[in-house]
Design a protein around this motif. Structure first.
Motif, mmCIF file in Angstrom:
data_model
loop_
_atom_site.group_PDB
_atom_site.id
_atom_site.type_symbol
_atom_site.label_atom_id
_atom_site.label_comp_id
_atom_site.label_asym_id
_atom_site.label_seq_id
_atom_site.Cartn_x
_atom_site.Cartn_y
_atom_site.Cartn_z
ATOM 1 N N UNK A 198 38.847 -1.564 -36.682
ATOM 2 C CA UNK A 198 39.039 -0.119 -36.529
ATOM 3 C C UNK A 198 39.840 0.689 -36.284
ATOM 4 N N UNK A 199 40.723 1.307 -37.187
ATOM 5 C CA UNK A 199 41.332 1.845 -37.714
ATOM 6 C C UNK A 199 40.891 3.060 -38.366
ATOM 7 N N UNK A 200 39.306 3.399 -38.943
ATOM 8 C CA UNK A 200 38.560 3.995 -39.834
ATOM 9 C C UNK A 200 38.031 4.579 -38.815
ATOM 10 N N UNK A 201 36.908 5.590 -39.582
ATOM 11 C CA UNK A 201 36.199 6.249 -38.071
ATOM 12 C C UNK A 201 34.718 6.492 -39.627
ATOM 13 N N UNK A 202 33.498 5.804 -38.797
ATOM 14 C CA UNK A 202 31.908 5.850 -39.332
ATOM 15 C C UNK A 202 31.601 7.205 -39.131
ATOM 16 N N UNK A 203 30.675 7.500 -40.332
ATOM 17 C CA UNK A 203 29.120 7.992 -40.384
ATOM 18 C C UNK A 203 28.638 7.997 -41.168
ATOM 19 N N UNK A 204 27.351 8.606 -40.788
ATOM 20 C CA UNK A 204 25.804 7.990 -41.207
ATOM 21 C C UNK A 204 25.248 9.009 -41.494
ATOM 22 N N UNK A 205 24.848 8.842 -43.125
ATOM 23 C CA UNK A 205 23.609 9.908 -43.094
ATOM 24 C C UNK A 205 22.338 9.316 -43.510
ATOM 25 N N UNK A 206 21.270 9.983 -43.506
ATOM 26 C CA UNK A 206 19.816 9.333 -43.466
ATOM 27 C C UNK A 206 19.112 10.375 -44.001
ATOM 28 N N UNK A 207 17.940 10.129 -44.566
ATOM 29 C CA UNK A 207 16.861 11.606 -44.796
ATOM 30 C C UNK A 207 15.511 9.857 -44.780
ATOM 31 N N UNK A 208 14.564 10.641 -44.410
ATOM 32 C CA UNK A 208 13.202 10.244 -44.740
ATOM 33 C C UNK A 208 11.853 10.992 -44.374
ATOM 34 N N UNK A 209 10.960 10.474 -44.850
ATOM 35 C CA UNK A 209 9.307 11.384 -43.855
ATOM 36 C C UNK A 209 9.176 11.202 -43.124
ATOM 37 N N UNK A 210 8.076 11.357 -42.539
ATOM 38 C CA UNK A 210 7.137 10.458 -41.424
ATOM 39 C C UNK A 210 7.985 10.467 -39.997
ATOM 40 N N UNK A 211 8.313 11.345 -39.449
ATOM 41 C CA UNK A 211 9.194 11.936 -38.086
ATOM 42 C C UNK A 211 10.512 11.109 -38.089
ATOM 43 N N UNK A 212 11.409 10.909 -38.885
ATOM 44 C CA UNK A 212 12.611 10.859 -39.006
ATOM 45 C C UNK A 212 13.660 10.784 -37.616
ATOM 46 N N UNK A 213 13.038 12.090 -37.111
ATOM 47 C CA UNK A 213 13.720 12.550 -35.635
ATOM 48 C C UNK A 213 13.198 11.145 -34.863
ATOM 49 N N UNK A 214 12.178 10.984 -34.885
ATOM 50 C CA UNK A 214 12.272 9.909 -34.286
ATOM 51 C C UNK A 214 12.441 8.438 -34.672
ATOM 52 N N UNK A 215 11.728 7.854 -35.167
ATOM 53 C CA UNK A 215 11.261 6.189 -36.016
ATOM 54 C C UNK A 215 12.878 6.664 -36.942
ATOM 55 N N UNK A 216 13.924 7.383 -37.538
ATOM 56 C CA UNK A 216 15.518 6.979 -37.458
ATOM 57 C C UNK A 216 16.293 6.451 -36.747
ATOM 58 N N UNK A 217 15.997 6.708 -35.624
ATOM 59 C CA UNK A 217 16.443 6.193 -34.203
ATOM 60 C C UNK A 217 17.134 4.755 -34.019
ATOM 61 N N UNK A 218 16.424 4.029 -34.156
ATOM 62 C CA UNK A 218 16.416 2.292 -34.136
ATOM 63 C C UNK A 218 17.427 2.032 -36.170
#
Length: 185
Positions: free
Chosen positions: A111-131
């Protein structure tokens, strides 16, 4: 504030790694490439009296490295609309950590940390990566880890990420934030 990057990719200098390295350029970070370690699949012992036993792999070392840092960046390609198997295997083992007396304060420390996520992929990742982003949100919420932000990049074949200027812009913006956070400690 110290930074650890947990890489879930299995391709050397894959699109997600390239995007992540752009984000952390010139910053001092602990890089944990999960593919370089042995992390056995979880054997679910949550509901047994004895609990989890040491299975003789690198998981505890990785947890120790991760827990020493204030900012955690989870970097994974999108595999079959989810995180990579190496990343999933690592996070599945958090069930073990939640029962480990060594980490009895796991949630409090997270709870005292900060988290970030970086993902990449093909096939419409801005939509299909949201889950996948939502999955990380649920995971972080469960352990009390503040989810500060994410970047989604588009790239299928090696090097495709260089065509995604929006992702590189987002990486540069996150770099500014991380630089500010790491210099404020």
């Amino acid at each position: 504030m110290s930074i650890a990057v947990i890489y879930g990719g299995t391709r050397q200098n894959g699109n997600t790694e390239i995007l992540t390295k752009r984000t952390i350029k010139d910053l001092e970070v602990v890089s944990l490439h999960l593919k370089e370690y042995t992390i056995k699949p979880i054997e679910d012992m949550r509901h047994t009296e004895a609990g989890f036993q040491d299975v003789g792999d690198d998981y505890n070392f990785l947890m120790d490295q991760m827990m020493q840092n204030d900012i955690l960046i989870f970097s994974t390609p999108i595999y079959w609309y989810s995180m990579s198997g190496t990343m999933k295997n690592f996070i599945d083992r958090w069930s073990q950590t939640l029962r480990d007396p060594k980490y009895k304060d796991f949630r409090d420390r997270m709870s005292k940390k900060k988290a970030y996520v970086i993902i990449a992929g093909g096939d419409s990742p801005h939509i299909k990566g949201l889950p996948l982003i939502q999955q990380f949100n649920y995971i972080f919420d469960f352990v009390g880890l503040p989810f500060e932000g994410y970047i989604i990049g588009e790239g299928n074949k090696p090097g495709d990420i260089y065509e995604d200027q929006k992702a590189f812009y987002a990486a540069d913006q996150l770099h500014v934030t991380l630089t500010s956070l790491s210099s404020s400690s």
